[in-house]
Design an enzyme around this catalytic site. Structure first.
Site, PDB file in Angstrom:
ATOM      1  CB  SER A 220      16.466 107.838  37.318  1.00 50.27           C
ATOM      2  OG  SER A 220      17.075 106.903  38.166  1.00 50.27           O
ATOM      3  CG  ASP A 346      21.084 102.094  33.501  1.00 50.09           C
ATOM      4  OD1 ASP A 346      21.799 102.162  34.514  1.00 50.09           O
ATOM      5  OD2 ASP A 346      20.000 102.701  33.389  1.00 50.09           O
ATOM      6  CG  HIS A 375      21.159 105.487  35.563  1.00 46.91           C
ATOM      7  ND1 HIS A 375      19.987 104.765  35.390  1.00 46.91           N
ATOM      8  CD2 HIS A 375      20.895 106.409  36.514  1.00 46.91           C
ATOM      9  CE1 HIS A 375      19.068 105.234  36.219  1.00 46.91           C
ATOM     10  NE2 HIS A 375      19.591 106.238  36.906  1.00 46.91           N
TER      11      HIS A 375
END
Length: 411
Positions: A220, A346, A375
Site C-alpha cells: 500500500s 481495489d 486492497h
C-alpha cells in the site's frame, strides 16, 4: 473437452451427491426444493468459474523478465481462485484483517537517529536459526514497508516474515516515524513522497550486512514510498529487486475513489481517524507547528493531508503533494527488477489509474493484475486463514530473485 466443461461436470456431480446425502427431499415437501438448490449451486459455480476465477494479466515489456517469472515465479501465471464466498473487492479488503491468522514473530527492536534529529524504529527478525544461511553476514535480507498507519504487527507483514523464515531469510520492518510506540523527537512524521527516511534505513541496513543480498517489499503506502525511492535512485541502490503490493499509483484517483459515498463510509472515515489517532499521542510536539484542533476535525484523508501532511513537508498545495506522491510519474526511472501486484477491483487504486502503458516502456517492471482481490486482500481457499495469493507471490518472487536473480538478463 475444454477444461471449463470438465469443471462444470465435476462440480455438478459432486454437488448432486452431496445434496442427495445431506438434504431430505421431504424437508422441501417435494423434489422442487432440491432442484432449486442444485440449480442455484450449479449456476453460482458456473458464474464463479467463468467470471471470477481468472489468470492474472502479466504486463511486462521484457520477454526475458516474463520467461524468468514463468519459470521461477509461476504463481503469477496461474489461475487465481478467490475465496468463493467473499471474492468482491470491498469484502476482501474488510475481512482480511479478521480472517487471516497472525503468526508469532519475535522481533529485535532498533532505534536509529536521522540527520534532522529524529528517530526511526526498525523491527528485526534475524532468523539466526536459519539452516539454509547459517552465516549471518551473507543471509539474504528483506526490508518490509507496511501501509499508511501500519507497523510490524500487521498480519500481512507477519505472514511475509513467516514465508521468509521458511526460506532462511532475514527481515527488517521499517516503521514510519511515531507510529510504533517510539517518541517523536522532532515535529515530523512521514509521507508517501519524501524518501529521506527510507534512504537512511536502506543505507543503514546495507552497511550492517554489505555482503548479504538485499531486497525490499512495500505494501500500500509502503509500496508507493518504495516506488518513489526507486524512481529517484534508478540503478543507484543496494537493493537488487523489489516487490510492490496494492500500491496507489495515482493519488488524485485514489482519494477520488475513496470519497465516493460507500467507500467513504467503509474506508475513508476510518482511515482518517487512524491517521488522527497516530499523531494525537504526539500532540504536544506537533502543536509547535500545526493547528491540531483543525487537523483533528478532518473527515477525509484529503482534508487531513491538506491541513497536515502537505504543510509538514513544505508543499505549496495539496495538489503539489499528491503530484509528487504518485508513483506513476516515476515508474519510467526504476532501474532494478520490480514486480507489482494489484487487483483491478481495489477501490484504493482504481484500475484505470494503473500505469499499464508506462510499465510496458520499462524493461525492469512487471505488473501482475488480478480481477479480484481488493486492497491487500487476495484471499483464496474456502477458509483463507493461513496463506493468501499475495503471500504466495511474495514468497516465490523473493526466492526467485535471491536464488536465480542473475538469470533474468541471460534467459
Amino acid at each position: 473437452r475444454p477444461p471449463c466443461a470438465m469443471d462444470w461436470q465435476v462440480l455438478t456431480r459432486e454437488l448432486s451427491l452431496y445434496l442427495e446425502s445431506q438434504v431430505r427431499v421431504g424437508f422441501f415437501g417435494s423434489g422442487v426444493g432440491l432442484s432449486l438448490v442444485l440449480g442455484f449451486g450449479v449456476a453460482y459455480a458456473c458464474y464463479y468459474l467463468n467470471s471470477i476465477a481468472k489468470k492474472p494479466q502479466l504486463v511486462a515489456s521484457n520477454d526475458r523478465f516474463c520467461r524468468f517469472l514463468e519459470e521461477y515465479c509461476p504463481v503469477v501465471t496461474e489461475t487465481y481462485y478467490p475465496t468463493i464466498w467473499c471474492w468482491e473487492g470491498r469484502v476482501q479488503t474488510l475481512l482480511r484483517p479478521f480472517i487471516t491468522s497472525r503468526p508469532q514473530v519475535q522481533y529485535r527492536n532498533e532505534l536509529i537517529k536521522t540527520a534532522d534529529g529524529g528517530q526511526i524504529s526498525l523491527d528485526w527478525f534475524d532468523n539466526n536459526d536459519s539452516s539454509y544461511y547459517p552465516d549471518a553476514s551473507t543471509r539474504p535480507t528483506v526490508l518490509l514497508l507496511p501501509g499508511l498507519t501500519g507497523t510490524s504487527k500487521e498480519s500481512y507483514i507477519l505472514h511475509m516474515i513467516h514465508q521468509s523464515e521458511t526460506l532462511g531469510y532475514r527481515c527488517v520492518v521499517f516503521n514510519n516515524r511515531g507510529i510504533a510506540g517510539e517518541d517523536l523527537l522532532t515535529p515530523r512524521t512521514y509521507c508517501a513522497a519524501n524518501t529521506e527516511d527510507l534512504e537512511a534505513v536502506i543505507h543503514h541496513v546495507h552497511s550492517l550486512h554489505p555482503s548479504a543480498p538485499f531486497m525490499a517489499a512495500g505494501v500500500s503506502m509502503g509500496g508507493m514510498l518504495l516506488l518513489n525511492y526507486l524512481g529517484k535512485t534508478g540503478r543507484d541502490t543496494p537493493l537488487m529487486a523489489a516487490a510492490i503490493f496494492s500500491a496507489g499509483w495515482n493519488v488524485f484517483e485514489s482519494v477520488e475513489s475513496l470519497e465516493k459515498p460507500l467507500n467513504w463510509l467503509l474506508f475513508n472515515y476510518y482511515l482518517t481517524t487512524c491517521l488522527q489517532s497516530s499523531i494525537s499521542r504526539h500532540r504536544q510536539m506537533l502543536e509547535k507547528l500545526f493547528d491540531m484542533d483543525l487537523v483533528m476535525k478532518a473527515r477525509t484523508v484529503r482534508e487531513f493531508d491538506k491541513q497536515f501532511t502537505s504543510v509538514m513537508f513544505g508543499y505549496r498545495s495539496i495538489d503539489d503533494y499528491y503530484e509528487d506522491a504518485s508513483p506513476c510519474r516515476k515508474l519510467k526511472s526504476v532501474g532494478i527488477p520490480v514486480l507489482c501486484l494489484n487487483s483491478v477491483d481495489d477501490v484504493f487504486s482504481p484500475a484505470h489509474a494503473i500505469p499499464v502503458e508506462t510499465a510496458k516502456q520499462n524493461a525492469n517492471v512487471a505488473l501482475v493484475l488480478t480481477s479480484c482481490g481488493g486492497h491487500i486482500g487476495f484471499l483464496e481457499g474456502i477458509w483463507p486463514r493461513k496463506c493468501t495469493y499475495m503471500d504466495r507471490v511474495f514468497k516465490q518472487f523473493v526466492q526467485a530473485m535471491f536464488e536465480h536473480g542473475n538469470k533474468i538478463f541471460s534467459m
